[in-house]
Design a protein around this motif. Structure first.
Motif, PDB file in Angstrom:
ATOM      1  N   TYR A  28      20.662  -3.388 -10.182  1.00 48.98           N
ATOM      2  CA  TYR A  28      19.485  -3.740  -9.236  1.00 48.98           C
ATOM      3  C   TYR A  28      18.762  -2.293  -9.067  1.00 48.98           C
ATOM      4  O   TYR A  28      19.414  -1.298  -9.199  1.00 48.98           O
ATOM      5  N   GLU A  29      17.672  -2.630  -8.786  1.00 51.34           N
ATOM      6  CA  GLU A  29      16.892  -1.296  -8.301  1.00 51.34           C
ATOM      7  C   GLU A  29      16.905  -1.267  -6.546  1.00 51.34           C
ATOM      8  O   GLU A  29      16.850  -2.156  -5.952  1.00 51.34           O
ATOM      9  N   VAL A  30      17.357  -0.158  -6.399  1.00 49.11           N
ATOM     10  CA  VAL A  30      17.757   0.121  -4.862  1.00 49.11           C
ATOM     11  C   VAL A  30      16.898   1.312  -4.198  1.00 49.11           C
ATOM     12  O   VAL A  30      16.458   2.226  -4.867  1.00 49.11           O
ATOM     13  N   GLU A  31      16.461   0.859  -2.954  1.00 47.25           N
ATOM     14  CA  GLU A  31      15.932   1.797  -2.150  1.00 47.25           C
ATOM     15  C   GLU A  31      16.762   1.983  -1.006  1.00 47.25           C
ATOM     16  O   GLU A  31      17.294   0.929  -0.470  1.00 47.25           O
ATOM     17  N   GLN A  32      16.543   3.201  -0.051  1.00 45.63           N
ATOM     18  CA  GLN A  32      17.486   3.442   1.051  1.00 45.63           C
ATOM     19  C   GLN A  32      16.536   3.824   1.966  1.00 45.63           C
ATOM     20  O   GLN A  32      15.575   4.543   1.888  1.00 45.63           O
ATOM     21  N   ALA A  33      17.080   3.556   3.273  1.00 47.53           N
ATOM     22  CA  ALA A  33      16.511   4.038   4.436  1.00 47.53           C
ATOM     23  C   ALA A  33      17.473   4.196   5.709  1.00 47.53           C
ATOM     24  O   ALA A  33      18.517   3.309   5.714  1.00 47.53           O
ATOM     25  N   ARG A  34      17.266   5.429   6.194  1.00 47.99           N
ATOM     26  CA  ARG A  34      18.357   5.553   7.297  1.00 47.99           C
ATOM     27  C   ARG A  34      17.994   5.301   8.881  1.00 47.99           C
ATOM     28  O   ARG A  34      18.703   5.542   9.788  1.00 47.99           O
ATOM     29  N   ASP A  35      17.059   4.763   8.949  1.00 56.11           N
ATOM     30  CA  ASP A  35      16.343   4.315  10.310  1.00 56.11           C
ATOM     31  C   ASP A  35      15.661   2.966  10.227  1.00 56.11           C
ATOM     32  O   ASP A  35      15.091   2.849   8.947  1.00 56.11           O
ATOM     33  N   GLY A  36      15.471   2.224  11.300  1.00 56.40           N
ATOM     34  CA  GLY A  36      14.514   1.235  11.201  1.00 56.40           C
ATOM     35  C   GLY A  36      13.281   1.445  11.087  1.00 56.40           C
ATOM     36  O   GLY A  36      12.458   0.488  10.048  1.00 56.40           O
ATOM     37  N   ASN A  37      12.541   2.220  11.486  1.00 53.79           N
ATOM     38  CA  ASN A  37      11.084   2.585  11.142  1.00 53.79           C
ATOM     39  C   ASN A  37      10.819   2.817   9.567  1.00 53.79           C
ATOM     40  O   ASN A  37       9.964   2.452   9.119  1.00 53.79           O
ATOM     41  N   THR A  38      11.685   3.780   9.098  1.00 52.10           N
ATOM     42  CA  THR A  38      11.700   3.909   7.563  1.00 52.10           C
ATOM     43  C   THR A  38      11.615   2.813   6.910  1.00 52.10           C
ATOM     44  O   THR A  38      11.175   2.426   5.824  1.00 52.10           O
ATOM     45  N   GLY A  39      12.753   1.899   7.255  1.00 48.33           N
ATOM     46  CA  GLY A  39      13.038   0.529   6.479  1.00 48.33           C
ATOM     47  C   GLY A  39      11.994  -0.480   6.556  1.00 48.33           C
ATOM     48  O   GLY A  39      11.520  -0.913   5.668  1.00 48.33           O
ATOM     49  N   LEU A  40      11.296  -0.193   7.723  1.00 49.91           N
ATOM     50  CA  LEU A  40      10.079  -1.103   7.903  1.00 49.91           C
ATOM     51  C   LEU A  40       8.958  -0.831   6.914  1.00 49.91           C
ATOM     52  O   LEU A  40       8.152  -1.798   6.177  1.00 49.91           O
ATOM     53  N   ARG A  41       8.987   0.607   6.662  1.00 48.23           N
ATOM     54  CA  ARG A  41       7.649   0.975   5.929  1.00 48.23           C
ATOM     55  C   ARG A  41       8.096   0.575   4.357  1.00 48.23           C
ATOM     56  O   ARG A  41       7.103   0.306   3.658  1.00 48.23           O
ATOM     57  N   PHE A  42       9.453   0.820   4.072  1.00 43.69           N
ATOM     58  CA  PHE A  42       9.769   0.521   2.689  1.00 43.69           C
ATOM     59  C   PHE A  42       9.642  -1.025   2.401  1.00 43.69           C
ATOM     60  O   PHE A  42       9.311  -1.203   1.456  1.00 43.69           O
ATOM     61  N   PHE A  43       9.865  -1.762   3.376  1.00 34.90           N
ATOM     62  CA  PHE A  43       9.622  -3.057   3.202  1.00 34.90           C
ATOM     63  C   PHE A  43       8.180  -3.448   2.761  1.00 34.90           C
ATOM     64  O   PHE A  43       8.150  -4.450   2.048  1.00 34.90           O
ATOM     65  N   GLU A  44       7.330  -2.556   3.344  1.00 33.77           N
ATOM     66  CA  GLU A  44       5.956  -2.865   2.847  1.00 33.77           C
ATOM     67  C   GLU A  44       5.764  -2.224   1.491  1.00 33.77           C
ATOM     68  O   GLU A  44       4.802  -2.912   0.670  1.00 33.77           O
ATOM     69  N   SER A  45       6.030  -1.092   1.177  1.00 37.32           N
ATOM     70  CA  SER A  45       5.741  -0.422  -0.077  1.00 37.32           C
ATOM     71  C   SER A  45       6.534  -0.644  -1.140  1.00 37.32           C
ATOM     72  O   SER A  45       6.227  -1.163  -2.266  1.00 37.32           O
ATOM     73  N   PHE A  46       7.824  -0.942  -1.050  1.00 35.63           N
ATOM     74  CA  PHE A  46       8.914  -1.319  -2.051  1.00 35.63           C
ATOM     75  C   PHE A  46       8.845  -2.832  -2.247  1.00 35.63           C
ATOM     76  O   PHE A  46       9.450  -2.927  -3.505  1.00 35.63           O
TER      77      PHE A  46
END
Length: 230
Positions: A28-46
């Motif tokens: 699998y291709e994986v991206e990590q986020a350590r907080d909710g705001n970063t996670g939401l940004r990665f949800f849009e970009s990743f």
């Protein structure tokens, strides 16, 4: 179909690294986020195919992140949490999560659940037929629900429940039947999960979810889809 992408949102670096290692080893291709705001940004970009989401985050808690993602996406979400209290699990499911896994967890169980969620969302039905009843229409090929000619967003679990019901009108399914057919033999949850998902689905398709006319309760047995097709 390409490599599946998974976003992990957790503030514990050890958990991030462990889950990432396990998933990457499976391809699998994986991206990590350590907080909710970063996670939401990665949800849009990743643009992940699956989100693994911790409840306890330093900024926005996981339940809020789940709610925000679910407001405009049906992407599968698995809650990953140290909390074992059933109330926390129910809250996550009611907000739109598809599954939950309690820390500490077995790596094999994590993979089984990830694969099950991705398998459900990746199902393609080559049957182009339309199922319709009253003001509800399902396009089996596109996996799309229309109610009164308006598209209604469903999570993968909600869609599979509705398709199963509409393909089997008037048939009563027990909670155990639904767990096996929709969640799969490898699912570790209990029948409360079915009740929560049915409640969420009713809110989307029923005019009055407290007095349903489509997915009705067969008291003492389970649920069924009432009526015949037009």
């Amino acid at each position: 179909m390409g490599t599946k992408k998974i976003l992990i949102i957790d503030d514990e670096l050890s958990i991030l690294n462990l889950v990432s290692m396990v998933l990457k080893r499976e391809g699998y291709e994986v991206e990590q986020a350590r907080d909710g705001n970063t996670g939401l940004r990665f949800f849009e970009s990743f643009r992940p195919d699956l989100i693994i989401l911790d409840i306890m985050l330093p900024d926005i808690n996981g339940n809020e992140v789940c709610k925000m993602v679910r407001s405009n996406s049906s992407i599968p979400i698995m809650m990953l949490t140290a909390k074992s209290d059933i109330v926390d699990k129910i809250v996550g499911l009611e907000l739109g999560a598809d599954d939950y896994l309690t820390k500490p967890f077995d790596n094999r169980e994590l993979l089984v659940r990830v694969k099950a969620l991705l398998r459900r969302t990746g199902l393609k039905d080559v049957n182009p037929d339309i199922l319709s009843y009253s003001d509800i229409v399902i396009n089996l090929k596109e996996k799309v629900l229309l109610k009164n000619n308006k598209r209604i967003s469903l999570t993968p679990i909600e869609y599979q429940l509705l398709e199963l019901f509409m393909k089997n009108p008037s048939r009563v399914f027990t909670r155990e039947d639904l767990l096996t057919r929709v969640w799969g033999y490898d699912y570790y949850g209990d029948s409360r999960t079915v009740d929560i998902s049915i409640t969420r689905l009713r809110k989307k398709i029923e005019d009055d979810s407290k007095n349903p006319k489509y997915i009705v309760t067969a008291y003492g047995f389970g649920y069924c889809f009432k009526g015949t097709y037009e």
